[in-house]
Design a protein around this motif. Structure first.
Motif, PDB file in Angstrom:
ATOM      1  N   ALA A  30       0.922  -1.394   0.078  1.00 26.36           N
ATOM      2  CA  ALA A  30      -0.010  -0.150  -0.014  1.00 26.36           C
ATOM      3  C   ALA A  30       0.762   1.108  -0.226  1.00 26.36           C
ATOM      4  O   ALA A  30       1.975   1.313   0.430  1.00 26.36           O
ATOM      5  CB  ALA A  30      -0.923   0.077   1.090  1.00 26.36           C
ATOM      6  N   LYS A  31       0.396   2.277  -0.469  1.00 26.77           N
ATOM      7  CA  LYS A  31       0.710   3.370  -0.411  1.00 26.77           C
ATOM      8  C   LYS A  31       0.810   4.191   1.099  1.00 26.77           C
ATOM      9  O   LYS A  31      -0.223   4.063   1.769  1.00 26.77           O
ATOM     10  CB  LYS A  31       0.330   4.551  -1.423  1.00 26.77           C
ATOM     11  N   LEU A  32       1.765   4.679   1.458  1.00 30.10           N
ATOM     12  CA  LEU A  32       1.800   5.520   2.804  1.00 30.10           C
ATOM     13  C   LEU A  32       1.652   6.974   2.707  1.00 30.10           C
ATOM     14  O   LEU A  32       2.413   7.526   2.072  1.00 30.10           O
ATOM     15  CB  LEU A  32       2.882   5.169   3.458  1.00 30.10           C
ATOM     16  N   LEU A  33       0.484   7.789   3.393  1.00 27.70           N
ATOM     17  CA  LEU A  33       0.539   8.961   3.420  1.00 27.70           C
ATOM     18  C   LEU A  33       0.724   9.617   4.927  1.00 27.70           C
ATOM     19  O   LEU A  33      -0.049   9.454   5.804  1.00 27.70           O
ATOM     20  CB  LEU A  33      -0.994   9.429   3.006  1.00 27.70           C
ATOM     21  N   LEU A  34       1.752  10.254   5.099  1.00 30.43           N
ATOM     22  CA  LEU A  34       2.229  10.811   6.471  1.00 30.43           C
ATOM     23  C   LEU A  34       1.378  12.230   6.394  1.00 30.43           C
ATOM     24  O   LEU A  34       1.464  12.879   5.389  1.00 30.43           O
ATOM     25  CB  LEU A  34       3.697  11.153   6.399  1.00 30.43           C
ATOM     26  N   TYR A  35       0.891  12.478   7.694  1.00 31.74           N
ATOM     27  CA  TYR A  35      -0.033  13.528   7.915  1.00 31.74           C
ATOM     28  C   TYR A  35       0.086  14.012   9.391  1.00 31.74           C
ATOM     29  O   TYR A  35       0.587  13.493  10.260  1.00 31.74           O
ATOM     30  CB  TYR A  35      -1.438  13.192   7.781  1.00 31.74           C
ATOM     31  N   HIS A  36       0.331  15.449   9.220  1.00 29.20           N
ATOM     32  CA  HIS A  36       0.479  16.029  10.594  1.00 29.20           C
ATOM     33  C   HIS A  36      -0.413  17.653  10.439  1.00 29.20           C
ATOM     34  O   HIS A  36      -0.499  18.203   9.516  1.00 29.20           O
ATOM     35  CB  HIS A  36       1.902  16.755  10.849  1.00 29.20           C
ATOM     36  N   SER A  37      -1.118  17.893  11.510  1.00 30.76           N
ATOM     37  CA  SER A  37      -1.892  18.930  11.574  1.00 30.76           C
ATOM     38  C   SER A  37      -1.578  19.806  12.916  1.00 30.76           C
ATOM     39  O   SER A  37      -0.892  19.191  13.830  1.00 30.76           O
ATOM     40  CB  SER A  37      -3.551  18.638  12.061  1.00 30.76           C
ATOM     41  N   PHE A  38      -1.730  21.027  12.718  1.00 32.65           N
ATOM     42  CA  PHE A  38      -1.409  22.020  13.640  1.00 32.65           C
ATOM     43  C   PHE A  38      -2.446  23.080  14.007  1.00 32.65           C
ATOM     44  O   PHE A  38      -3.244  23.105  13.040  1.00 32.65           O
ATOM     45  CB  PHE A  38       0.014  22.574  13.628  1.00 32.65           C
ATOM     46  N   LEU A  39      -2.391  23.833  15.385  1.00 35.39           N
ATOM     47  CA  LEU A  39      -3.423  24.664  15.350  1.00 35.39           C
ATOM     48  C   LEU A  39      -2.513  25.962  15.674  1.00 35.39           C
ATOM     49  O   LEU A  39      -1.656  26.200  16.627  1.00 35.39           O
ATOM     50  CB  LEU A  39      -4.192  24.258  16.781  1.00 35.39           C
ATOM     51  N   VAL A  40      -3.129  27.176  15.367  1.00 36.37           N
ATOM     52  CA  VAL A  40      -2.645  28.367  15.745  1.00 36.37           C
ATOM     53  C   VAL A  40      -3.688  29.180  16.427  1.00 36.37           C
ATOM     54  O   VAL A  40      -4.703  29.216  16.182  1.00 36.37           O
ATOM     55  CB  VAL A  40      -2.176  29.338  14.447  1.00 36.37           C
ATOM     56  N   ASN A  41      -3.245  29.726  17.636  1.00 39.45           N
ATOM     57  CA  ASN A  41      -4.069  30.621  18.467  1.00 39.45           C
ATOM     58  C   ASN A  41      -4.254  31.957  17.990  1.00 39.45           C
ATOM     59  O   ASN A  41      -3.523  32.835  18.263  1.00 39.45           O
ATOM     60  CB  ASN A  41      -3.528  30.494  19.912  1.00 39.45           C
ATOM     61  N   TYR A  42      -5.196  32.126  17.214  1.00 46.63           N
ATOM     62  CA  TYR A  42      -5.447  33.568  16.618  1.00 46.63           C
ATOM     63  C   TYR A  42      -5.709  34.579  17.637  1.00 46.63           C
ATOM     64  O   TYR A  42      -5.860  35.790  17.327  1.00 46.63           O
ATOM     65  CB  TYR A  42      -6.336  33.449  15.315  1.00 46.63           C
ATOM     66  N   ASN A  50       3.428  35.963  10.406  1.00 48.77           N
ATOM     67  CA  ASN A  50       4.301  34.940   9.830  1.00 48.77           C
ATOM     68  C   ASN A  50       4.276  33.428  10.477  1.00 48.77           C
ATOM     69  O   ASN A  50       4.739  32.625   9.984  1.00 48.77           O
ATOM     70  CB  ASN A  50       5.612  35.348   9.455  1.00 48.77           C
ATOM     71  N   THR A  51       3.508  33.382  11.531  1.00 52.13           N
ATOM     72  CA  THR A  51       3.687  32.156  12.581  1.00 52.13           C
ATOM     73  C   THR A  51       3.011  30.882  11.721  1.00 52.13           C
ATOM     74  O   THR A  51       3.695  30.002  11.869  1.00 52.13           O
ATOM     75  CB  THR A  51       2.704  32.326  13.821  1.00 52.13           C
ATOM     76  N   LEU A  52       2.141  31.061  11.012  1.00 48.60           N
ATOM     77  CA  LEU A  52       1.393  30.003  10.296  1.00 48.60           C
ATOM     78  C   LEU A  52       2.121  29.631   9.092  1.00 48.60           C
ATOM     79  O   LEU A  52       2.439  28.131   8.939  1.00 48.60           O
ATOM     80  CB  LEU A  52      -0.063  30.632   9.443  1.00 48.60           C
ATOM     81  N   GLU A  54       5.372  29.785   9.073  1.00 47.20           N
ATOM     82  CA  GLU A  54       6.495  29.137   9.626  1.00 47.20           C
ATOM     83  C   GLU A  54       6.203  27.738  10.292  1.00 47.20           C
ATOM     84  O   GLU A  54       7.347  26.898   9.993  1.00 47.20           O
ATOM     85  CB  GLU A  54       7.192  30.100  10.711  1.00 47.20           C
ATOM     86  N   MET A  55       5.113  27.591  10.927  1.00 46.55           N
ATOM     87  CA  MET A  55       4.726  26.551  11.424  1.00 46.55           C
ATOM     88  C   MET A  55       4.584  25.479  10.355  1.00 46.55           C
ATOM     89  O   MET A  55       4.865  24.118  10.393  1.00 46.55           O
ATOM     90  CB  MET A  55       3.207  26.505  12.183  1.00 46.55           C
ATOM     91  N   LYS A  56       3.761  25.922   9.068  1.00 47.79           N
ATOM     92  CA  LYS A  56       3.701  25.064   8.117  1.00 47.79           C
ATOM     93  C   LYS A  56       5.219  24.499   7.622  1.00 47.79           C
ATOM     94  O   LYS A  56       5.139  23.335   7.189  1.00 47.79           O
ATOM     95  CB  LYS A  56       2.671  25.569   7.255  1.00 47.79           C
ATOM     96  N   ALA A  57       5.936  25.495   7.457  1.00 53.08           N
ATOM     97  CA  ALA A  57       7.348  25.025   6.815  1.00 53.08           C
ATOM     98  C   ALA A  57       8.148  24.151   7.559  1.00 53.08           C
ATOM     99  O   ALA A  57       8.625  23.060   7.378  1.00 53.08           O
ATOM    100  CB  ALA A  57       8.124  26.357   6.504  1.00 53.08           C
ATOM    101  N   GLU A  58       7.996  24.469   8.941  1.00 51.77           N
ATOM    102  CA  GLU A  58       8.599  23.405   9.860  1.00 51.77           C
ATOM    103  C   GLU A  58       8.182  22.028   9.811  1.00 51.77           C
ATOM    104  O   GLU A  58       8.971  20.961   9.729  1.00 51.77           O
ATOM    105  CB  GLU A  58       8.599  24.060  11.235  1.00 51.77           C
ATOM    106  N   ALA A  59       6.801  21.877   9.812  1.00 55.97           N
ATOM    107  CA  ALA A  59       5.968  20.778   9.545  1.00 55.97           C
ATOM    108  C   ALA A  59       6.362  19.934   8.531  1.00 55.97           C
ATOM    109  O   ALA A  59       6.700  18.701   8.654  1.00 55.97           O
ATOM    110  CB  ALA A  59       4.792  20.759   9.950  1.00 55.97           C
ATOM    111  N   TYR A  60       6.434  20.484   7.681  1.00 52.38           N
ATOM    112  CA  TYR A  60       6.797  19.868   5.965  1.00 52.38           C
ATOM    113  C   TYR A  60       8.249  19.494   6.212  1.00 52.38           C
ATOM    114  O   TYR A  60       8.484  18.373   5.552  1.00 52.38           O
ATOM    115  CB  TYR A  60       6.626  21.082   5.025  1.00 52.38           C
ATOM    116  N   LYS A  61       9.151  20.069   6.919  1.00 51.93           N
ATOM    117  CA  LYS A  61      10.517  19.915   6.655  1.00 51.93           C
ATOM    118  C   LYS A  61      10.718  18.395   7.701  1.00 51.93           C
ATOM    119  O   LYS A  61      11.426  17.489   7.240  1.00 51.93           O
ATOM    120  CB  LYS A  61      11.203  20.887   7.557  1.00 51.93           C
ATOM    121  N   LYS A  62       9.705  18.616   8.796  1.00 46.91           N
ATOM    122  CA  LYS A  62       9.819  17.281   9.556  1.00 46.91           C
ATOM    123  C   LYS A  62       9.166  15.998   8.870  1.00 46.91           C
ATOM    124  O   LYS A  62       9.646  14.939   8.864  1.00 46.91           O
ATOM    125  CB  LYS A  62       9.133  17.346  10.785  1.00 46.91           C
ATOM    126  N   LEU A  63       8.149  16.228   8.072  1.00 45.74           N
ATOM    127  CA  LEU A  63       7.317  15.136   7.335  1.00 45.74           C
ATOM    128  C   LEU A  63       8.604  14.554   6.246  1.00 45.74           C
ATOM    129  O   LEU A  63       8.315  13.574   5.847  1.00 45.74           O
ATOM    130  CB  LEU A  63       6.139  15.865   6.684  1.00 45.74           C
TER     131      LEU A  63
END
Length: 251
Positions: A30-42, A50-52, A54-63
């Motif tokens: 099977a194909k594997l789909l790695l997934y991460h979600s995060f929340l920003v306190n608006y 620029n928090t959103l 940066e958080m997204k960029a950091e998550a993609y780096k880890k993924l």
């Protein structure tokens, strides 16, 4: 089985569940789909614009780094995805949008299984997902499945579940054991008749030679199943969430 969704929060527990997902996906081709979600306190007045990003960029780096781990497994295709949102809802939405076949995720590291499963995001995903979910306890390691136990109460919907289980069992040549626990106040003759009728339905609809049936008797159904599992009678326990109160008691 086409795609397995592996949610991660980059914790040690999630890393362990990912190891399980990698091995399982490889066995299932099977194909594997790695997934991460995060929340920003608006609502935070100090929230930088620029928090959103940066958080997204950091998550993609880890993924991306995790995907390199997956790439070491020959023939295993892997993709990764990240989005902002509440954990459970975003996992369920992603599973539906990507039409995944299964979700494999870790349970949090509590001292008892009840807290780990039912006090976690895994519990909500198990209860609400439209596809099968494997909840991997902290510290559990993957090994080829030899025996899959399905606890049944003879529901018609169990036949569809068993079809899915056959697709899981086949690559491992695992035994598919269908067990029913009857209360001792039930008529033995009636219980045997129900099991025989269910066996006929299953064998007519399910084409898998390595299938067995077992009936146990006990005044305490939950305890009987726990003792059955404790005796090493299954590498994987499968239950339907239609009877939530039952499987909640089991855990």
């Amino acid at each position: 089985m086409n795609t397995i969704l592996a949610p991660t929060d980059f914790s040690k527990n999630a890393s362990n569940a990912l190891n399980y997902a990698i091995a399982f996906a490889s066995a299932q081709k099977a194909k594997l789909l790695l997934y991460h979600s995060f929340l920003v306190n608006y609502e935070d007045s100090d929230y930088p614009e620029n928090t959103l990003v940066e958080m997204k960029a950091e998550a993609y780096k880890k993924l991306r780094n995790l995907s390199l781990r997956v790439a070491k497994v020959k023939g295993l295709e892997c993709d990764y995805y990240c989005m902002e949102g509440a954990t459970v809802k975003s996992i369920l939405d992603t599973a539906k949008e990507r039409n995944v076949s299964m979700i494999i995720m870790g349970t949090k590291g509590e001292s008892d299984i009840a807290s780990a499963v039912f006090g976690s995001n895994a519990a909500a995903v198990v209860a609400q997902a439209e596809c099968p979910v494997i909840a991997v306890p902290e510290g559990a390691t993957f090994s080829p499945l030899k025996k899959i136990t399905f606890a049944t109460n003879y529901n018609n919907s169990d036949l569809n579940i068993l079809r899915t289980l056959v697709s899981i069992a086949e690559p491992f040549h695992a035994q598919l054991n269908i067990v029913h626990i009857a209360g001792k106040d039930e008529s033995p003759l009636s219980e045997v008749e129900q099991m025989e009728n269910f066996m006929k339905k299953v064998l007519k609809k399910i084409d898998y030679n390595n299938t067995s049936f077992q009936m146990l008797n006990s005044d305490d159904i939950e305890q009987e199943l726990l003792e059955y599992l404790d005796a090493g009678s299954a590498d994987m326990l499968v239950m339907s969430t239609h009877k939530r109160s039952f499987w909640e008691k089991i855990f």
